[in-house]
Design a protein around this motif. Structure first.
Motif, PDB file in Angstrom:
ATOM      1  N   ALA A 149      37.312  20.970  18.891  1.00  0.00           N
ATOM      2  CA  ALA A 149      36.999  22.189  18.406  1.00  0.00           C
ATOM      3  C   ALA A 149      36.572  21.867  17.007  1.00  0.00           C
ATOM      4  O   ALA A 149      37.362  21.167  16.436  1.00  0.00           O
ATOM      5  N   HIS A 150      35.202  22.231  16.581  1.00  0.00           N
ATOM      6  CA  HIS A 150      34.770  21.856  15.319  1.00  0.00           C
ATOM      7  C   HIS A 150      34.940  23.179  14.511  1.00  0.00           C
ATOM      8  O   HIS A 150      34.394  24.139  14.929  1.00  0.00           O
ATOM      9  N   VAL A 151      35.460  23.073  13.399  1.00  0.00           N
ATOM     10  CA  VAL A 151      35.607  24.332  12.537  1.00  0.00           C
ATOM     11  C   VAL A 151      34.788  24.014  11.167  1.00  0.00           C
ATOM     12  O   VAL A 151      34.957  23.171  10.623  1.00  0.00           O
ATOM     13  N   PHE A 152      33.813  24.986  10.846  1.00  0.00           N
ATOM     14  CA  PHE A 152      33.175  24.892   9.622  1.00  0.00           C
ATOM     15  C   PHE A 152      33.111  26.194   8.943  1.00  0.00           C
ATOM     16  O   PHE A 152      32.978  27.389   9.503  1.00  0.00           O
ATOM     17  N   VAL A 153      33.332  26.225   7.730  1.00  0.00           N
ATOM     18  CA  VAL A 153      33.325  27.312   6.551  1.00  0.00           C
ATOM     19  C   VAL A 153      31.992  27.166   5.921  1.00  0.00           C
ATOM     20  O   VAL A 153      31.384  26.145   5.377  1.00  0.00           O
ATOM     21  N   GLN A 154      31.265  28.410   5.966  1.00  0.00           N
ATOM     22  CA  GLN A 154      29.855  28.531   5.496  1.00  0.00           C
ATOM     23  C   GLN A 154      29.805  28.816   4.044  1.00  0.00           C
ATOM     24  O   GLN A 154      28.768  29.798   3.447  1.00  0.00           O
ATOM     25  N   HIS A 155      30.422  28.030   3.093  1.00  0.00           N
ATOM     26  CA  HIS A 155      30.368  28.263   1.767  1.00  0.00           C
ATOM     27  C   HIS A 155      30.680  26.830   1.133  1.00  0.00           C
ATOM     28  O   HIS A 155      31.384  26.033   1.465  1.00  0.00           O
ATOM     29  N   THR A 156      30.543  27.161  -0.386  1.00  0.00           N
ATOM     30  CA  THR A 156      30.608  25.751  -1.145  1.00  0.00           C
ATOM     31  C   THR A 156      31.616  25.841  -2.235  1.00  0.00           C
ATOM     32  O   THR A 156      31.620  25.189  -3.160  1.00  0.00           O
ATOM     33  N   SER A 157      32.399  26.922  -2.231  1.00  0.00           N
ATOM     34  CA  SER A 157      33.591  26.977  -3.071  1.00  0.00           C
ATOM     35  C   SER A 157      34.954  27.364  -2.533  1.00  0.00           C
ATOM     36  O   SER A 157      35.515  28.064  -3.212  1.00  0.00           O
TER      37      SER A 157
END
Length: 146
Positions: free
Chosen positions: A45-53
């Motif tokens: 499972a690859h988990v990614f948050v689409q933000h830079t802060s």
């Protein structure tokens, strides 16, 4: 554990996380739901948050003082409004939030076995908000396996 098998299934889903400002929001159960819906028994499972802060971490989930200690340590390491920072378009916590995100990371790869996340007894997955104000964050979960 099983022997090597080709990945035969890919599933992708996403969800929003409303933060209350700087601090931690546990997302382990949301990830378990995404995994259950994927139908994958063994894989990744690859988990990614689409933000830079903000960032994603695997951390102690039983004792909140661990996360409090991390927050205090990072506050000492990366100071809001540090004169070193040029980028402050959104306030004194702007660049410090970006630095914290880079240091801790915006993605995780978690093993999946027997249809479950292979987390340790005291491990949970958290979205760590680095901005002082509340934000709405987008998380994408991609599950690959069979």
């Amino acid at each position: 554990m099983s022997h090597a098998q080709p990945a035969t299934h890919v599933a992708q889903s996403g969800f929003g996380v409303h933060t209350r400002g700087r601090g931690f929001t546990e997302i382990t159960e949301r990830l378990r739901e995404a995994l259950a819906q994927s139908g994958v028994h063994t894989g990744l499972a690859h988990v990614f948050v689409q933000h830079t802060s903000c960032s994603l971490i695997v951390c102690e989930n039983a004792d909140a003082s661990v996360r409090g200690d991390l927050e205090r340590w990072f506050a000492r390491l990366v100071v809001d409004g540090d004169a070193l920072f040029e980028h402050d378009a959104e306030g004194p916590d702007d660049m410090s939030a970006h630095v914290r995100s880079v240091l801790t990371g915006v993605s995780l790869a978690l093993p999946v076995h027997a249809g479950k996340l292979l987390l340790g007894t005291w491990q949970g997955v958290f979205l760590w908000e680095h901005r002082a104000e509340p934000h709405q964050r987008k998380v994408t979960v991609t599950v690959v396996g069979h």
